[in-house]
Design an enzyme around this catalytic site. Structure first.
Site, PDB file in Angstrom:
ATOM      1  N   ARG A 179      31.204 129.641 -36.630  1.00  0.00           N
ATOM      2  CA  ARG A 179      31.050 129.347 -35.323  1.00  0.00           C
ATOM      3  C   ARG A 179      29.574 128.874 -34.860  1.00  0.00           C
ATOM      4  NH1 ARG A 179      36.250 128.924 -33.931  1.00  0.00           N
ATOM      5  NH2 ARG A 179      37.380 130.860 -33.845  1.00  0.00           N
ATOM      6  N   SER A 180      28.970 128.100 -35.893  1.00  0.00           N
ATOM      7  CA  SER A 180      27.540 127.510 -35.718  1.00  0.00           C
ATOM      8  C   SER A 180      27.638 126.343 -34.769  1.00  0.00           C
ATOM      9  CB  SER A 180      26.807 127.360 -37.085  1.00  0.00           C
ATOM     10  OG  SER A 180      27.682 126.528 -37.721  1.00  0.00           O
ATOM     11  N   LYS A 224      29.156 123.551 -36.658  1.00  0.00           N
ATOM     12  CA  LYS A 224      28.974 122.473 -37.236  1.00  0.00           C
ATOM     13  C   LYS A 224      30.039 121.562 -37.307  1.00  0.00           C
ATOM     14  CE  LYS A 224      30.953 125.375 -40.997  1.00  0.00           C
ATOM     15  NZ  LYS A 224      31.426 126.635 -40.171  1.00  0.00           N
ATOM     16  N   HIS A 239      40.818 122.050 -33.092  1.00  0.00           N
ATOM     17  CA  HIS A 239      40.174 121.179 -33.832  1.00  0.00           C
ATOM     18  C   HIS A 239      40.995 119.870 -33.525  1.00  0.00           C
ATOM     19  CE1 HIS A 239      37.444 122.768 -37.089  1.00  0.00           C
ATOM     20  NE2 HIS A 239      37.460 123.717 -36.053  1.00  0.00           N
ATOM     21  N   GLU A 290      46.040 116.302 -44.454  1.00  0.00           N
ATOM     22  CA  GLU A 290      45.833 117.425 -44.813  1.00  0.00           C
ATOM     23  C   GLU A 290      46.001 117.384 -46.244  1.00  0.00           C
ATOM     24  OE1 GLU A 290      48.522 120.083 -42.913  1.00  0.00           O
ATOM     25  OE2 GLU A 290      47.534 119.936 -41.126  1.00  0.00           O
TER      26      GLU A 290
END
Length: 399
Positions: free
Chosen positions: A231-232, A234, A270, A282
């Site tokens: 959860r930064s 990135k 996302h 994927e």
């Protein structure tokens, strides 16, 4: 063709009046920006803003020679007073072309939001494109020649730049100037970093530029690794770096997990964040994608790729690991790193940084932590640009 930027900020300027945000608080001195207005060869004014005459004087110019004033977008608030001797501002209907006595030709470009873009061709053939705030061109289908200079809302509408690149209106030689700058991003180094990632730059108010003269256009890094903890931010950072480019292929390495509602929610967030023009595949089979030609790749993420690779060699079993699993994993990593080294595609990859926290309690956890550290180091060694994202702030490690 000479272009003077009398202002480069959003319609309300930067800092915004009475706004307490951190970006506005630090937008002082050269970082302060008046509403965007452009003076072309001293004869054409694109957007009349408050204080335009004073801004021109500070830049060493006068509005006395202006023969045409064109507005690109609706102006909120009280009407701007037209300085004495200046023509009344007007708009050119979409698709129409205006020929000026000065030898300039101005074509109105339709937008997907209220406003009009202007393609200006100078007497000697130099071409610039100016777009209004919060808008992108509408109906761009045919390939055409690239403009020498494009001025647009890079931060607010990066997809506009992607659309222009898709039809060849912007190429690697185009000088892309960010205007209509608001408080969406802190000024200074952070603004320069984000714009450079899109192949654009910003200049201070009052700057005069020569259209068609070579400038040091920012080089977009071909290979970038974005690291960060949970959860930064990135993934947001990685996606932001690709928003100004068309036809991005988003490579999701996590796949689907039946019955895991929390994972499904993550995947949904996302997907909703990605531009509609992006395609998604994927897969964990990255080497063939890197070896082929095609649009830019966004790989999210290497840590899940490693999980799949370790699963495939049964790295969690000590006997399997020592009996050949470790060698098999090393071969997989070497194949991936070699593919990154040789790729001709633009690549942005995301990976977790897990080596700075608590030591995992299990042998398999420690093994994963160690292998991810090795993978990140090897992958970073092949990248021109490496970032570490902490608390939503991107720290440049390389490039």
């Amino acid at each position: 063709m000479e272009l003077t930027l009398l202002g480069t900020g959003a319609p309300a300027g930067l800092p915004r009046p009475d706004c307490p945000c951190a970006s506005c608080a630090t937008a002082l001195g050269e970082r302060a920006r008046a509403a965007t207005a452009l003076l072309v060869d001293g004869t054409l004014l694109l957007d009349l803003t408050p204080g335009a005459a004073f801004a021109a004087a500070r830049a060493g110019h006068s509005l006395g020679g202006v023969r045409q004033v064109l507005l690109s977008h609706p102006h909120d608030g009280p009407a701007v007073e037209v300085p004495a001797g200046l023509p009344q501002p007007g708009r050119v209907p979409d698709g129409r072309e205006l020929a000026l006595l000065t030898g300039h030709r101005v074509r109105a470009v339709p937008m997907d939001a209220p406003g009009t873009g202007y393609a200006v061709t100078g007497p000697d053939g130099q071409r610039l494109l100016y777009l209004p705030p919060g808008a992108a061109p509408a109906g761009l289908d045919e390939k055409g020649d690239a403009y020498h200079m494009v001025l647009l809302d890079v931060v607010g509408r990066p997809d506009a730049l992607a659309k222009l690149r898709a039809v060849g209106a912007v190429d690697p030689t185009t000088d892309v100037i960010a205007v209509h700058l608001d408080h969406d991003v802190p000024p200074g180094p952070e603004l320069r970093r984000r714009l450079a990632a899109a192949g654009a730059r910003a200049v201070p108010d009052g700057t005069t530029l020569d259209v068609g003269v070579y400038e040091d256009v920012p080089d977009v890094p071909r290979r970038t690794l974005v690291l960060g903890g949970a959860r930064s931010g990135k993934s947001v950072e990685a996606e932001r770096r690709m928003e100004a480019f068309p036809d991005v292929l988003y490579v999701a390495t996590g796949g689907t997990r039946g019955g895991d509602s929390e994972w499904a929610q993550r995947v949904s967030v996302h997907r909703e964040r990605r531009p509609g023009s992006w395609r998604t595949v994927e897969t964990c089979d990255l080497a063939p994608l890197l070896a082929g030609d095609g649009p830019p790749l966004l790989v999210d993420c290497l840590s899940l790729w490693l999980t799949d690779a370790m699963d495939s060699v049964n790295a969690w079993d000590d006997a399997e690991w020592s009996g050949g699993g470790e060698r098999a994993l090393r071969a997989r990593v070497e194949e991936l790193v070699g593919a990154v080294r040789n790729t001709r595609r633009a690549v942005v990859a995301v990976s977790n940084e897990v080596g700075s926290g608590i030591v995992p309690a299990t042998a398999s956890g420690r093994r994963y932590r160690d292998e991810l550290g090795r993978l990140n180091a090897a992958f970073a060694g092949e990248c021109e640009h490496v970032l570490l994202v902490v608390a939503g702030q991107a720290l440049k490690l390389r490039g």
